[in-house]
Design an enzyme around this catalytic site. Structure first.
Site, short mmCIF file in Angstrom:
data_model
loop_
_atom_site.label_atom_id
_atom_site.label_comp_id
_atom_site.label_asym_id
_atom_site.label_seq_id
_atom_site.Cartn_x
_atom_site.Cartn_y
_atom_site.Cartn_z
N GLU A 195 0.83 -1.21 0.00
CA GLU A 195 0.00 0.00 0.00
C GLU A 195 0.86 1.25 0.00
OE1 GLU A 195 -3.15 -1.14 -0.37
OE2 GLU A 195 -2.07 -3.02 -0.04
N ARG A 219 15.32 9.48 -23.86
CA ARG A 219 15.07 10.06 -25.19
C ARG A 219 15.65 11.47 -25.32
NH1 ARG A 219 10.71 11.52 -27.02
NH2 ARG A 219 10.79 10.79 -29.16
N ASP A 222 9.31 16.16 -31.70
CA ASP A 222 8.06 15.42 -31.53
C ASP A 222 7.03 16.18 -30.72
OD1 ASP A 222 9.97 13.13 -29.62
OD2 ASP A 222 8.93 14.89 -28.88
C1 JQB Z 1 2.52 0.93 -4.11
C2 JQB Z 1 2.11 2.15 -5.92
C3 JQB Z 1 2.31 3.68 -7.77
C4 JQB Z 1 4.25 3.14 -6.39
C5 JQB Z 1 3.40 6.14 -9.75
C6 JQB Z 1 1.06 5.91 -10.40
O1 JQB Z 1 0.12 3.50 -3.94
C7 JQB Z 1 -0.80 2.66 -3.55
N1 JQB Z 1 -1.73 3.12 -2.68
C8 JQB Z 1 -2.70 2.30 -2.26
C9 JQB Z 1 -2.76 0.98 -2.69
C10 JQB Z 1 -1.80 0.50 -3.56
C11 JQB Z 1 -0.80 1.34 -4.01
C12 JQB Z 1 0.21 0.81 -5.01
N2 JQB Z 1 1.57 1.30 -4.98
C13 JQB Z 1 3.70 1.53 -4.46
C14 JQB Z 1 3.44 2.32 -5.60
C15 JQB Z 1 1.53 2.82 -7.00
C16 JQB Z 1 3.69 3.82 -7.48
C17 JQB Z 1 1.67 4.46 -8.84
C18 JQB Z 1 2.14 5.51 -9.63
N3 JQB Z 1 4.42 6.68 -9.89
N4 JQB Z 1 0.03 5.16 -10.09
N5 JQB Z 1 0.38 4.28 -9.17
N6 JQB Z 1 1.01 6.91 -11.33
#
Ligand code: JQB
Length: 256
Positions: free
Chosen positions: A115, A153, A168
């Site tokens: 999480e 890039r 681009d």
């Molecule tokens: C755990 C991640 C992302 C890292 C980027 C993006 O973050 C959470 N909160 C609640 C439940 C599950 C998670 C999942 N989680 C580490 C982690 C999600 C990055 C992430 C990210 N950069 N979306 N999700 N744009």
């Protein structure tokens, strides 16, 4: 440019880094990606990297000790480069952020799982928090690959094209014009006549107008900051009102 990536899943990086343009960049010494498994710095008997959240509420949180140990062992206690955490709470990752990061010789990327990560890591180890978009991934690894790819890039020579990334889409502030290649007719669909005309003035004007029209249809927010000429503004003023477009938000079930 060197990237140090800290992750519990170093194996997921290899296939992508060893394909694509990034492999060539690595072979030519332009990009170096070093992968570090955070678990290697978990010193208890079972190499535990997560624990239950204080305050309850299900899920697991990454423990701070292995992360600090890993990053400090690899970078040294001075932490001479930015330590970027990929997280949904980060500032939005854009073309402009990628270009700025490409100026640096060295970046550390920290990928969370579960999480999330103990907040003391965010406050006392991480120097910058980045999100690649408004959706939730299962961890930071895909986001780190996105950052590496987009930053690479911008490094001179990586694209092997003298125009490079200057030309681009987002460099102009507009979406790109449509591209065509041979054959001139495919299943009855013809390439626009102007592209076969050899008239480079007409081709340039057509491409510019296509870029303006698409941006107006699909991403009108971009027009607020795109550099536009008087001719561009006249062309946009002559377009039919938005929402008459076929492709605008055609697949978005939440669209009004
Ligand atoms: C755990 C991640 C992302 C890292 C980027 C993006 O973050 C959470 N909160 C609640 C439940 C599950 C998670 C999942 N989680 C580490 C982690 C999600 C990055 C992430 C990210 N950069 N979306 N999700 N744009």
């Amino acid at each position: 440019m060197r990237f140090d990536v800290f992750t519990l899943f170093p194996d997921v990086f290899q296939p992508y880094l060893q394909a694509s343009i990034l492999q060539r960049a690595a072979q030519r010494g332009l990009v170096e990606v070093r992968l570090h498994n955070i678990r290697d710095w978990a010193y208890d008997r079972h190499h535990v990297t997560d624990d239950e959240p204080y305050g309850g509420g299900g899920g697991m949180v990454m423990k701070p000790e292995p992360i600090f140990a890993a990053v400090e062992a690899v970078l040294g206690a001075e932490l001479a480069c930015p330590v970027i955490l990929l997280s949904p709470q980060g500032r939005p990752f854009t073309h402009g952020v990628a270009r700025q990061l490409a100026e640096l010789p060295h970046l550390a990327l920290l990928c969370g799982r579960y999480e999330g990560i103990d907040e003391r890591v965010c406050q006392h180890l991480v120097t910058d928090e980045i999100s690649i978009g408004d959706y939730v991934l299962t961890g930071g690894e895909l986001a780190a690959l996105v950052v590496i790819d987009a930053v690479a890039r911008f490094l001179p020579e990586v694209l092997g094209d003298p125009q490079g990334a200057q030309d681009d889409s987002y460099a102009s502030g507009l979406l790109e014009y449509p591209h065509y290649t041979r054959p001139p007719e495919f299943r009855g669909w013809s390439v626009p006549e102007v592209l076969l005309s050899g008239d480079h003035v007409r081709i340039e004007r057509w491409r510019r107008e296509q870029a303006l029209q698409r941006t107006w249809q699909r991403r009108p927010d971009l027009l607020d900051s795109a550099p536009l000429s008087e001719a561009d503004r006249r062309f946009l003023a002559g377009l039919p009102p938005r929402n008459s477009g076929e492709d605008q938000e055609a697949h978005d079930p939440d669209a009004p």
